[in-house]
Design a protein around this motif. Structure first.
Motif, PDB file in Angstrom:
ATOM      1  N   MET A 170      81.771   6.743  98.937  1.00 54.98           N
ATOM      2  CA  MET A 170      82.661   6.774  97.954  1.00 54.98           C
ATOM      3  C   MET A 170      82.664   5.270  96.986  1.00 54.98           C
ATOM      4  SD  MET A 170      85.311   9.324  96.322  1.00 54.98           S
ATOM      5  CE  MET A 170      84.670  10.463  97.157  1.00 54.98           C
ATOM      6  N   ASP A 171      82.231   5.362  95.723  1.00 53.65           N
ATOM      7  CA  ASP A 171      82.745   3.683  95.264  1.00 53.65           C
ATOM      8  C   ASP A 171      84.247   3.979  95.760  1.00 53.65           C
ATOM      9  OD1 ASP A 171      79.820   3.357  95.344  1.00 53.65           O
ATOM     10  OD2 ASP A 171      79.741   3.839  93.602  1.00 53.65           O
ATOM     11  N   ALA A 172      84.451   2.087  95.390  1.00 56.82           N
ATOM     12  CA  ALA A 172      86.157   2.398  94.841  1.00 56.82           C
ATOM     13  C   ALA A 172      86.070   2.244  93.875  1.00 56.82           C
ATOM     14  CB  ALA A 172      86.480   0.705  95.632  1.00 56.82           C
ATOM     15  N   LEU A 173      87.804   3.087  93.208  1.00 56.66           N
ATOM     16  CA  LEU A 173      88.188   3.034  92.309  1.00 56.66           C
ATOM     17  C   LEU A 173      88.150   2.164  91.912  1.00 56.66           C
ATOM     18  CD1 LEU A 173      90.859   5.668  92.789  1.00 56.66           C
ATOM     19  CD2 LEU A 173      88.532   6.500  91.764  1.00 56.66           C
ATOM     20  N   LYS A 174      88.468   1.510  90.328  1.00 54.11           N
ATOM     21  CA  LYS A 174      88.376   0.805  89.620  1.00 54.11           C
ATOM     22  C   LYS A 174      89.947   0.664  88.658  1.00 54.11           C
ATOM     23  CE  LYS A 174      84.507   0.682  87.007  1.00 54.11           C
ATOM     24  NZ  LYS A 174      83.497  -0.028  86.077  1.00 54.11           N
ATOM     25  N   VAL A 175      90.362  -0.321  88.681  1.00 58.84           N
ATOM     26  CA  VAL A 175      91.920   0.025  87.996  1.00 58.84           C
ATOM     27  C   VAL A 175      92.264  -1.455  87.656  1.00 58.84           C
ATOM     28  CG1 VAL A 175      93.999  -0.058  88.476  1.00 58.84           C
ATOM     29  CG2 VAL A 175      93.052   0.893  90.173  1.00 58.84           C
ATOM     30  N   VAL A 176      92.716  -1.394  86.324  1.00 55.95           N
ATOM     31  CA  VAL A 176      92.867  -2.387  85.870  1.00 55.95           C
ATOM     32  C   VAL A 176      94.488  -2.329  85.796  1.00 55.95           C
ATOM     33  CG1 VAL A 176      93.476  -3.314  82.933  1.00 55.95           C
ATOM     34  CG2 VAL A 176      91.134  -2.486  84.147  1.00 55.95           C
ATOM     35  N   ILE A 177      95.023  -3.082  85.243  1.00 54.57           N
ATOM     36  CA  ILE A 177      97.126  -3.155  85.518  1.00 54.57           C
ATOM     37  C   ILE A 177      97.238  -3.937  84.403  1.00 54.57           C
ATOM     38  CG2 ILE A 177      98.788  -4.005  86.133  1.00 54.57           C
ATOM     39  CD1 ILE A 177      97.645  -3.845  89.397  1.00 54.57           C
ATOM     40  N   VAL A 178      98.435  -3.424  83.160  1.00 59.32           N
ATOM     41  CA  VAL A 178      98.314  -3.621  82.206  1.00 59.32           C
ATOM     42  C   VAL A 178      99.724  -4.195  81.914  1.00 59.32           C
ATOM     43  CG1 VAL A 178      98.147  -3.656  79.726  1.00 59.32           C
ATOM     44  CG2 VAL A 178      96.254  -2.380  81.008  1.00 59.32           C
ATOM     45  N   ASP A 179     100.509  -5.537  81.736  1.00 55.64           N
ATOM     46  CA  ASP A 179     101.960  -5.875  81.732  1.00 55.64           C
ATOM     47  C   ASP A 179     101.962  -7.356  81.308  1.00 55.64           C
ATOM     48  OD1 ASP A 179     104.770  -6.161  82.599  1.00 55.64           O
ATOM     49  OD2 ASP A 179     104.489  -3.888  83.208  1.00 55.64           O
ATOM     50  N   ASP A 180     102.589  -6.829  80.199  1.00 59.36           N
ATOM     51  CA  ASP A 180     103.623  -8.094  79.513  1.00 59.36           C
ATOM     52  C   ASP A 180     104.294  -9.197  80.824  1.00 59.36           C
ATOM     53  OD1 ASP A 180     105.328  -6.343  79.782  1.00 59.36           O
ATOM     54  OD2 ASP A 180     106.195  -8.188  77.709  1.00 59.36           O
ATOM     55  N   ALA A 202      88.922  -2.929  79.057  1.00 65.18           N
ATOM     56  CA  ALA A 202      88.059  -1.602  79.782  1.00 65.18           C
ATOM     57  C   ALA A 202      86.897  -1.290  78.903  1.00 65.18           C
ATOM     58  CB  ALA A 202      89.364  -0.935  78.905  1.00 65.18           C
ATOM     59  N   ARG A 203      86.720  -1.860  77.869  1.00 67.44           N
ATOM     60  CA  ARG A 203      85.134  -1.543  77.401  1.00 67.44           C
ATOM     61  C   ARG A 203      83.765  -2.415  77.920  1.00 67.44           C
ATOM     62  NH1 ARG A 203      87.909  -2.967  71.411  1.00 67.44           N
ATOM     63  NH2 ARG A 203      88.793  -0.953  71.383  1.00 67.44           N
ATOM     64  N   GLU A 204      84.839  -3.598  78.282  1.00 67.81           N
ATOM     65  CA  GLU A 204      83.858  -4.607  79.485  1.00 67.81           C
ATOM     66  C   GLU A 204      83.691  -3.685  80.947  1.00 67.81           C
ATOM     67  OE1 GLU A 204      83.668  -8.781  81.405  1.00 67.81           O
ATOM     68  OE2 GLU A 204      84.707  -8.209  79.503  1.00 67.81           O
ATOM     69  N   VAL A 205      84.299  -3.354  81.958  1.00 67.50           N
ATOM     70  CA  VAL A 205      84.898  -3.343  82.750  1.00 67.50           C
ATOM     71  C   VAL A 205      84.738  -1.688  83.452  1.00 67.50           C
ATOM     72  CG1 VAL A 205      85.791  -5.412  83.394  1.00 67.50           C
ATOM     73  CG2 VAL A 205      86.852  -3.042  83.197  1.00 67.50           C
ATOM     74  N   ARG A 206      85.206  -0.459  82.778  1.00 68.37           N
ATOM     75  CA  ARG A 206      85.055   0.855  82.059  1.00 68.37           C
ATOM     76  C   ARG A 206      85.942   1.104  83.689  1.00 68.37           C
ATOM     77  NH1 ARG A 206      83.454   3.441  78.010  1.00 68.37           N
ATOM     78  NH2 ARG A 206      82.597   2.157  76.603  1.00 68.37           N
ATOM     79  N   PRO A 207      87.235   1.281  83.586  1.00 65.02           N
ATOM     80  CA  PRO A 207      87.361   1.052  84.821  1.00 65.02           C
ATOM     81  C   PRO A 207      87.716   2.674  84.994  1.00 65.02           C
ATOM     82  CG  PRO A 207      89.369   0.431  82.721  1.00 65.02           C
ATOM     83  CD  PRO A 207      88.253   0.888  82.659  1.00 65.02           C
ATOM     84  N   ASP A 208      88.318   3.095  86.540  1.00 58.45           N
ATOM     85  CA  ASP A 208      88.922   4.556  86.647  1.00 58.45           C
ATOM     86  C   ASP A 208      90.178   5.091  85.803  1.00 58.45           C
ATOM     87  OD1 ASP A 208      85.725   5.465  87.620  1.00 58.45           O
ATOM     88  OD2 ASP A 208      86.773   3.573  89.309  1.00 58.45           O
TER      89      ASP A 208
END
Length: 258
Positions: free
Chosen positions: A1-11, A45-51
């Motif tokens: 199973m592919d790893a879950l792609k995560v983006v973290i958004v915080d200032d 997100a539009r570029e990397v399409r995170p899960d």
């Protein structure tokens, strides 16, 4: 199973760096990007399409509420709101915008990873201790509302993952509907439409019980509980099991302090 792609958004870079460090040791989770505001998060997100995207609430340029709404509208993956809970008055609007849950910023490392896995694999997150605090606060404020999206899930995910929960609608958004009457809930559904067993299941959901705990309480199998939960969601026009918790409070099946 592919790893879950995560983006973290915080200032706050220390927060995003800390979360990245925690998740980087997990073989099945891959932090693919970070962002410092909602607008930047959308571009990423539009570029990397995170899960899964872990989204702060209060940020410059574009806050987490508006960003979450746009993530959902564009189908950019699931969003988990990052919050300090006691400070973020915007939390309810963010959930109404379509977030899949929320995560306290002081969550343990294991809780963080489990939350990402649960949301990434499509489960709703529900921790009774947090859900009850949130709902009780809104009940006491008299501002708890209910939504009208169709039911879509009966699974309760990993159970008590820690300080997390799943999305539900609140009266703080233009998308929400008026508060429930004692006999009506969701998209025109009525408590009278439920069988006695389904009402019992709804009451137990309102007390924050997982499927396994409900099964033990009713002396039935978990598969049977799943069926009952699905029926409750469908008949009452609820999106997920945490909306069912809200409905249980608003219709009086469960009261603050129960």
């Amino acid at each position: 199973m592919d790893a879950l792609k995560v983006v973290i958004v915080d200032d706050q870079k220390m927060v995003s760096s800390g979360f990245s460090l925690i998740l980087s040791v997990e073989d099945d989770i891959d932090v693919v990007a970070t962002a410092t505001n909602g607008a930047q998060a959308l571009d990423v997100a539009r570029e990397v399409r995170p899960d899964v995207t872990l989204m702060d609430v209060q940020m410059p340029v574009m806050d987490g509420i508006e960003a979450t709404r746009r993530f959902v509208d564009e189908g950019l993956g699931r969003v988990v709101i990052l919050t300090t809970f006691d400070r973020d008055d915007y939390l309810f609007s963010a959930l109404d915008a379509g977030a899949s849950g929320f995560l306290l910023k002081n969550a343990d490392a294991d809780d963080l990873a489990d939350a990402v896995r649960a949301v990434g694999h499509g489960h709703a997150l529900l921790a009774p201790e947090v859900t009850r605090r949130v709902i009780e606060r809104r009940v006491q404020d008299g501002s708890l509302g209910a939504g009208s999206e169709a039911a879509r899930a009966a699974d309760d995910g990993p159970g008590n993952v820690g300080p997390t929960t799943s999305a539900w609608p609140f009266a703080s958004s233009a998308h929400s509907t008026p508060s429930l009457s004692p006999s009506r809930t969701g998209d025109g559904g009525r408590l009278d439409d439920l069988t006695p067993r389904e009402r019992e299941v709804l009451g137990l959901l309102g007390r924050g019980l997982s499927n396994a705990e409900i099964a033990a309480a009713l002396f039935v199998g978990e598969a049977t509980v799943k069926t009952h939960v699905s029926n409750v969601l469908m008949k009452l026009g609820l999106r997920d099991r945490v909306q069912a918790v809200v409905a249980a409070y608003e219709t009086g099946l469960v009261r603050v302090g129960d």
